[in-house]
Scaffold this motif. Structure first.
Motif, PDB file in Angstrom:
ATOM      1  N   GLU A 449      -6.978  29.630  56.767  1.00  0.00           N
ATOM      2  CA  GLU A 449      -6.505  30.231  57.917  1.00  0.00           C
ATOM      3  C   GLU A 449      -5.520  31.220  57.848  1.00  0.00           C
ATOM      4  N   ILE A 450      -5.458  32.180  58.564  1.00  0.00           N
ATOM      5  CA  ILE A 450      -4.467  33.020  58.512  1.00  0.00           C
ATOM      6  C   ILE A 450      -3.383  33.008  59.627  1.00  0.00           C
ATOM      7  N   SER A 451      -2.217  32.659  59.543  1.00  0.00           N
ATOM      8  CA  SER A 451      -1.448  32.559  60.637  1.00  0.00           C
ATOM      9  C   SER A 451      -0.630  33.999  60.959  1.00  0.00           C
ATOM     10  N   ILE A 452      -0.866  34.353  62.389  1.00  0.00           N
ATOM     11  CA  ILE A 452      -0.370  35.339  62.798  1.00  0.00           C
ATOM     12  C   ILE A 452       0.809  35.242  63.627  1.00  0.00           C
ATOM     13  N   ASP A 453       1.682  35.769  63.218  1.00  0.00           N
ATOM     14  CA  ASP A 453       3.068  35.691  64.276  1.00  0.00           C
ATOM     15  C   ASP A 453       3.055  36.430  65.487  1.00  0.00           C
ATOM     16  N   ALA A 454       2.700  37.655  65.522  1.00  0.00           N
ATOM     17  CA  ALA A 454       2.434  38.444  66.626  1.00  0.00           C
ATOM     18  C   ALA A 454       1.304  39.619  66.689  1.00  0.00           C
ATOM     19  N   GLU A 455       0.854  39.970  67.774  1.00  0.00           N
ATOM     20  CA  GLU A 455       0.043  40.885  68.103  1.00  0.00           C
ATOM     21  C   GLU A 455       0.916  42.145  68.581  1.00  0.00           C
ATOM     22  N   ILE A 456       0.933  43.281  67.823  1.00  0.00           N
ATOM     23  CA  ILE A 456       1.466  44.483  67.965  1.00  0.00           C
ATOM     24  C   ILE A 456       0.717  45.713  68.165  1.00  0.00           C
ATOM     25  N   SER A 457       1.497  46.878  68.495  1.00  0.00           N
ATOM     26  CA  SER A 457       0.713  48.244  68.361  1.00  0.00           C
ATOM     27  C   SER A 457       1.428  48.809  67.128  1.00  0.00           C
ATOM     28  N   LEU A 458       0.690  49.324  66.430  1.00  0.00           N
ATOM     29  CA  LEU A 458       1.209  50.109  65.214  1.00  0.00           C
ATOM     30  C   LEU A 458       2.531  51.058  65.774  1.00  0.00           C
ATOM     31  N   PHE A 459       2.326  51.550  66.625  1.00  0.00           N
ATOM     32  CA  PHE A 459       3.306  52.410  67.525  1.00  0.00           C
ATOM     33  C   PHE A 459       4.749  51.687  67.143  1.00  0.00           C
ATOM     34  N   GLU A 460       4.768  50.555  67.041  1.00  0.00           N
ATOM     35  CA  GLU A 460       6.161  49.760  67.086  1.00  0.00           C
ATOM     36  C   GLU A 460       6.624  50.025  65.809  1.00  0.00           C
ATOM     37  N   ILE A 461       5.731  50.009  64.934  1.00  0.00           N
ATOM     38  CA  ILE A 461       6.019  49.981  63.090  1.00  0.00           C
ATOM     39  C   ILE A 461       7.013  51.247  62.957  1.00  0.00           C
ATOM     40  N   THR A 462       8.222  50.908  62.809  1.00  0.00           N
ATOM     41  CA  THR A 462       9.258  52.323  62.574  1.00  0.00           C
ATOM     42  C   THR A 462      10.080  51.668  61.443  1.00  0.00           C
ATOM     43  N   PRO A 463      10.727  52.535  60.685  1.00  0.00           N
ATOM     44  CA  PRO A 463      11.809  52.225  59.537  1.00  0.00           C
ATOM     45  C   PRO A 463      12.702  51.237  59.985  1.00  0.00           C
ATOM     46  N   LYS A 464      13.216  51.502  61.223  1.00  0.00           N
ATOM     47  CA  LYS A 464      14.121  50.497  61.776  1.00  0.00           C
ATOM     48  C   LYS A 464      13.476  49.146  62.124  1.00  0.00           C
ATOM     49  N   PHE A 465      12.270  49.175  62.504  1.00  0.00           N
ATOM     50  CA  PHE A 465      11.529  47.788  62.530  1.00  0.00           C
ATOM     51  C   PHE A 465      11.376  47.213  61.511  1.00  0.00           C
ATOM     52  N   PHE A 466      11.034  47.897  60.397  1.00  0.00           N
ATOM     53  CA  PHE A 466      10.880  47.288  58.961  1.00  0.00           C
ATOM     54  C   PHE A 466      12.186  46.846  58.247  1.00  0.00           C
ATOM     55  N   ARG A 467      13.549  47.474  58.758  1.00  0.00           N
ATOM     56  CA  ARG A 467      14.622  47.310  57.999  1.00  0.00           C
ATOM     57  C   ARG A 467      15.096  45.961  58.390  1.00  0.00           C
ATOM     58  N   ILE A 468      14.985  45.886  59.932  1.00  0.00           N
ATOM     59  CA  ILE A 468      15.521  44.437  60.730  1.00  0.00           C
ATOM     60  C   ILE A 468      14.529  43.561  60.369  1.00  0.00           C
ATOM     61  N   MET A 469      13.378  43.452  60.205  1.00  0.00           N
ATOM     62  CA  MET A 469      12.424  42.572  59.784  1.00  0.00           C
ATOM     63  C   MET A 469      12.515  41.820  58.415  1.00  0.00           C
ATOM     64  N   ASN A 470      12.813  43.141  57.620  1.00  0.00           N
ATOM     65  CA  ASN A 470      13.157  42.527  56.118  1.00  0.00           C
ATOM     66  C   ASN A 470      14.635  41.679  56.102  1.00  0.00           C
ATOM     67  N   GLN A 471      15.398  41.839  57.082  1.00  0.00           N
ATOM     68  CA  GLN A 471      16.518  40.767  57.087  1.00  0.00           C
ATOM     69  C   GLN A 471      16.125  39.388  57.147  1.00  0.00           C
ATOM     70  N   LEU A 472      15.004  39.122  57.619  1.00  0.00           N
ATOM     71  CA  LEU A 472      14.588  37.759  57.520  1.00  0.00           C
ATOM     72  C   LEU A 472      14.356  37.077  56.323  1.00  0.00           C
ATOM     73  N   ALA A 473      14.287  38.058  55.077  1.00  0.00           N
ATOM     74  CA  ALA A 473      14.025  37.536  53.888  1.00  0.00           C
ATOM     75  C   ALA A 473      15.022  36.579  53.260  1.00  0.00           C
ATOM     76  N   PRO A 474      15.308  35.779  52.312  1.00  0.00           N
ATOM     77  CA  PRO A 474      14.007  35.627  51.657  1.00  0.00           C
ATOM     78  C   PRO A 474      13.018  34.932  52.158  1.00  0.00           C
ATOM     79  N   PHE A 475      11.783  35.330  52.126  1.00  0.00           N
ATOM     80  CA  PHE A 475      10.537  34.688  52.536  1.00  0.00           C
ATOM     81  C   PHE A 475       9.889  33.794  51.552  1.00  0.00           C
ATOM     82  N   GLY A 476       9.368  32.700  52.221  1.00  0.00           N
ATOM     83  CA  GLY A 476       8.572  31.538  51.595  1.00  0.00           C
ATOM     84  C   GLY A 476       8.244  30.647  52.557  1.00  0.00           C
TER      85      GLY A 476
END
Length: 565
Positions: A449-476
């Protein structure tokens, strides 16, 4: 692959959180999915604080453990730190022995031999303690089921303190103190510590008695973070705080042994994933190929040049381990085919010549092929020993409990366990385990099974989006790297198979009328090439990551699966 989209979050709570934090709705949704639904809880999540760690004395028997160690120091007793031969065990021993040596000179360490003694507390280890006039053993990452061994030690006048995180049996060993947050009578607020984490709570309690603060213990957190990563425990609560600060130590001022391993790599900054796949296997390799003592010596070495020598020896062990793993996996797959067991509900294989040090890795490899609860057996002395691995959602420990009439000894977790049995019981056990899995493994869990967090448009994927998302780390576990789904995608015509054997897929994706291209790579997904041909529409599940190439950094999609629209 089954795609499973996580349930929608409450839109009002999610919108309010997005406004409060000044982030977009999708990022707020990721937080709410993780139980973070207010500004204050988000602040605690994004800014882990060592002061948020629980009082170690909330753990049952902590006061007894500290009192017994203080008594041993006052009486100048010899203390032995005992731990298992895997990463959690060897980091635990390194942590405890390093700290105790700062307050007491008479500290010995002991790692059981994987082949001569097997998992957990051994009679040989207790005899070693007796021969060396050791009157106190601190056992880490093992011991919760060592009823007979602790009784044997007591007869010899040797006390035990147990620091474990595995599930207890019906009886608790008669030790001076048994620290295990999974004890039913333990009210410690966080239950998911690894063995090294429990050990850290003990040194935290000892330090508190000596007027030290948590800041005095930060240098030990590189070991704790390594154990958290390797033991695949949830990266939530206290583990998240310990892993966060431990990674900082690993990337700024690690102990010599870890520095020596990093020294061999072309890596500027390590993530938890790097620790799992780069550091942990090398520490593990010592116990798998040679002896766990090598890992403890590496992790406690005070001279950097000596640590580099240890690290290069362990690197050789790791390369040997890779070759063994490859060979045994091939032989196990052959055995499954020859015995026509591909359709079984469980995978159980055995060969007396297989190296005991890699059977756990082989079990994981077999799951990659057949995706079933898996046991790999080998000969160990006059018994058979096995490593068990499971699929998502299936408790292999419970399944083994239902086969206990044929098992000599077993222990472990929901997804990983070890056991021994007699050779004559192997066919009976194999039949029983197959029966248990057939009856208790729901059909839905038989497909990855692949657990999917959200459905998005690729247009949402920006450096800022990635930077904030990465602050959820450390992942596990329980805080996995977010997986997204997007639909209406097409390749721009330059998609191709790559790699020496054409097993990977490299794409330039466009979405709908948005003509911006997004680089994507799908490892081991070459067989999906037909889906993206002729500019036909498809949907994808992916993680977002950075690609570093020729000095340039760009965002890319790490594909997990593709399906036709």
């Amino acid at each position: 692959m089954r795609w499973k989209l996580k349930p929608e979050t409450n839109p009002e709570i999610t919108s309010n959180l997005a406004k409060e934090l000044g982030i977009d709705f999708t990022l707020a949704k990721l937080l709410v999915q993780r139980g973070i639904d207010s500004f204050d809880s988000a602040k605690a999540f994004f800014r882990p604080n060592l002061n948020d760690l629980h009082n170690p004395y909330l753990m049952k028997d902590m006061d007894k453990a500290v009192a017994r160690i203080e008594l041993a120091i006052a009486n100048n007793e010899n203390i032995m730190v005992y731990g298992d031969y895997d990463v959690d065990g060897t980091t635990s021993v390194s942590l405890m022995s390093s700290y105790l040596k700062t307050i007491h000179p008479a500290i010995a360490t002991y790692i059981p031999d994987r082949y001569a003694e097997g998992y957990g507390v051994s009679y040989k280890g207790i005899d070693f303690a007796e021969d060396n006039d050791i009157s106190l053993i601190v056992a880490l990452d093992c011991g919760i089921k060592a009823i007979d061994k602790v009784a044997y030690a007591k007869e010899k006048g040797i006390d035990f303190i147990i620091c474990d995180h595995h599930r207890p049996g019906n009886e608790i060993p008669d030790a001076v103190a048994v620290l295990d947050p999974k004890r039913e009578d333990c009210e410690y607020p966080y239950k998911e510590l690894c063995g090294c984490g429990v050990g850290f709570k003990l040194i935290q309690a000892l330090a508190e008695k000596r007027g030290e603060t948590i800041d005095d213990l930060v240098s030990y957190l590189d070991l704790v973070a390594t154990a958290i990563a390797a033991d695949i425990v949830p990266i939530t609560g206290e583990n998240r705080v310990l892993a966060h600060y431990g990674l900082q130590v690993i990337n700024s001022n690690p102990r010599n042994g870890i520095k020596a391993m990093i020294h061999q790599l072309d890596k500027k900054e390590l993530t938890i994933t790097d620790v799992v796949f780069i550091i942990a296997p090398r520490i593990n390799a010592a116990g798998r190929i040679k002896h766990g003592n090598y890992a403890v010596e590496l992790l406690t070495e005070l001279d950097f040049d000596s640590a580099v020598k240890f690290a290069s020896e362990i690197e050789k062990n790791n390369n040997d381990r890779k070759e063994l793993d490859k060979t045994i996996t091939h032989e196990a797959l052959q055995q499954i085919t020859e015995n026509n067991e591909q359709q079984n509900h469980a995978t159980v294989v055995y060969a007396e010549t297989w190296h005991k040090g890699v059977i756990g890795i082989v079990a994981s490899r077999l799951i990659e092929t057949y995706y079933k609860p898996t046991l790999v057996f080998t000969k160990s002395g006059d018994k058979l020993a096995a490593s068990a691995r499971s699929v998502k959602g299936f408790d292999v420990y419970n399944a083994l409990e239902q086969c206990s009439e044929f098992i000599e000894q077993f222990g472990g977790h929901k997804y990983a366990a070890g056991l021994t049995l007699t050779e004559e019981n192997y066919p009976k056990f194999k039949a029983k385990f197959e029966e248990v899995v057939k009856e208790t493994l729901p059909s839905a869990l038989r497909t990855p099974e692949i657990s999917i967090d959200a459905e998005i448009s690729l247009f949402e994927i920006t450096p800022k989006f990635f930077r904030i998302m990465n602050q959820l780390a450390p992942f596990g576990p329980q805080n996995m790297r977010p997986a997204f789904m997007a639909s209406g995608l097409r390749d721009n015509g330059f998609g191709k198979k790559v790699g020496t054997d054409q097993t990977h897929l490299k794409l330039n994706i466009i979405e709908g009328a948005n003509q911006k291209t997004y680089n994507a790579i799908g490892f081991s997904m070459g067989d999906k090439y037909e889906i993206i041909q002729k500019e036909q529409a498809f949907k994808a599940v992916f993680n977002i990551d950075e690609n570093h190439w020729n000095g340039n950094t760009s965002l890319q999609l790490l594909l997990k699966d593709l399906k036709e629209e």
